[in-house]
Write an enzyme that holds these catalytic residues in place. Structure first.
Site, mmCIF file in Angstrom:
data_model
loop_
_atom_site.group_PDB
_atom_site.id
_atom_site.type_symbol
_atom_site.label_atom_id
_atom_site.label_comp_id
_atom_site.label_asym_id
_atom_site.label_seq_id
_atom_site.Cartn_x
_atom_site.Cartn_y
_atom_site.Cartn_z
ATOM 1 N N GLU A 38 -4.501 0.652 -3.517
ATOM 2 C CA GLU A 38 -3.109 1.108 -3.509
ATOM 3 C C GLU A 38 -2.143 -0.068 -3.428
ATOM 4 O O GLU A 38 -1.092 -0.066 -4.089
ATOM 5 C CB GLU A 38 -2.884 2.070 -2.346
ATOM 6 C CG GLU A 38 -3.608 3.394 -2.516
ATOM 7 C CD GLU A 38 -3.392 4.347 -1.371
ATOM 8 O OE1 GLU A 38 -3.472 5.562 -1.599
ATOM 9 O OE2 GLU A 38 -3.142 3.882 -0.232
ATOM 10 N N ASP A 63 0.704 3.871 -3.100
ATOM 11 C CA ASP A 63 0.312 5.258 -2.857
ATOM 12 C C ASP A 63 1.255 6.221 -3.572
ATOM 13 O O ASP A 63 0.818 7.184 -4.213
ATOM 14 C CB ASP A 63 0.311 5.522 -1.348
ATOM 15 C CG ASP A 63 0.053 6.976 -1.009
ATOM 16 O OD1 ASP A 63 -1.083 7.430 -1.180
ATOM 17 O OD2 ASP A 63 0.998 7.668 -0.582
ATOM 18 N N GLU A 117 0.837 -1.205 0.000
ATOM 19 C CA GLU A 117 0.000 0.000 0.000
ATOM 20 C C GLU A 117 0.874 1.259 0.000
ATOM 21 O O GLU A 117 0.604 2.216 -0.735
ATOM 22 C CB GLU A 117 -0.900 -0.016 1.235
ATOM 23 C CG GLU A 117 -1.740 1.231 1.427
ATOM 24 C CD GLU A 117 -2.160 1.393 2.877
ATOM 25 O OE1 GLU A 117 -2.406 2.541 3.274
ATOM 26 O OE2 GLU A 117 -2.224 0.383 3.606
ATOM 27 N N ASP A 157 -7.240 1.086 0.639
ATOM 28 C CA ASP A 157 -5.879 0.584 0.866
ATOM 29 C C ASP A 157 -5.558 -0.583 -0.067
ATOM 30 O O ASP A 157 -4.425 -0.716 -0.543
ATOM 31 C CB ASP A 157 -5.711 0.128 2.322
ATOM 32 C CG ASP A 157 -5.723 1.290 3.309
ATOM 33 O OD1 ASP A 157 -5.629 2.446 2.863
ATOM 34 O OD2 ASP A 157 -5.831 1.029 4.523
#
Length: 226
Positions: free
Chosen positions: A118, A46, A42, A115
């Site tokens: 990502e 991101d 994640e 989440d």
């Protein structure tokens, strides 16, 4: 929880075939389910999402100010947008959750879904390279990038829905909390949003009433576009 044998189906939905399917499994694994969970992926995803969207906006809007670019990027990468992407992919059907999260409806929780998106981006990057990620993300975001404009679509979903209905002289949306689960420090709110133009209510699930209302409003806007 979706059996692992169906992960190839998810790959088809994502538009990417993993060489190492274990990366996808890890991306779908919440920390409540196993030690080898998706939080590191994640973190990676991101950053990749941010650079790809930043680059796309920079070239798409050569005259936009830094402030406008930042606001557009924030709109495209924020949690409620990622949650809508997750729902389009039906990610909740594929998540690996611990018993507690499963019982409390974690497969619907906006933070877990966002989440996971990502984490999948991070997994795809490790399985391929940045250019493959870029092409895939631009495909996922094609409609949103085509619609966004500097200084226009940066309002939250509830505001946009209210303004849309007011412009048509229609009644405002009705939001109702229909369920609250979990302990006081870790609650999940289920909110329904009703408008006259839709025969059925739309549901938003999140860690706060406000976020759940935003998610429901965003889904209503998506339906009104169709």
């Amino acid at each position: 929880m979706e059996p692992i044998k169906n992960l190839p189906r998810l790959c088809r939905t994502l538009g990417y075939e993993f060489k190492n399917i274990e990366l996808l499994t890890q991306a779908l694994t919440h920390r409540s389910a196993a030690n080898k969970h998706n939080e590191r992926l994640e973190f990676l995803g991101d950053s990749i999402l941010s650079i790809v969207i930043s680059d796309a906006l920079y070239h798409q809007f050569p005259k936009a100010t830094e402030g406008d670019l930042s606001r557009m990027r924030a709109t495209l990468v924020r949690g409620d947008t990622l949650t809508l992407i997750a729902k389009a992919f039906k990610l909740g059907d594929y998540l690996f959750l611990g018993p507690g999260e499963l019982k409390s409806g974690g497969f619907r929780r906006e933070s877990i879904l966002a989440d996971a998106v990502e984490a999948i981006i991070g997994a795809i990057y490790l399985d391929s390279d940045l250019e493959v990620c870029r092409k895939l993300l631009l495909h996922w975001y094609a409609e949103r990038l085509a619609e966004i404009q500097p200084g226009v679509n940066q309002k939250d979903a509830k505001t946009l829905l209210q303004e849309y209905l007011q412009g048509l002289k229609k009644p405002l949306p009705d939001y109702q909390v229909i369920n609250i689960e979990g302990d006081a420090h870790d609650q999940t709110f289920t909110v329904e949003c009703r408008i006259d133009d839709l025969s059925e209510s739309v549901i938003g699930v999140a860690s706060s009433r406000r976020k759940a209302e935003q998610i429901a409003a965003a889904q209503v806007l998506e339906l009104l576009k169709k």
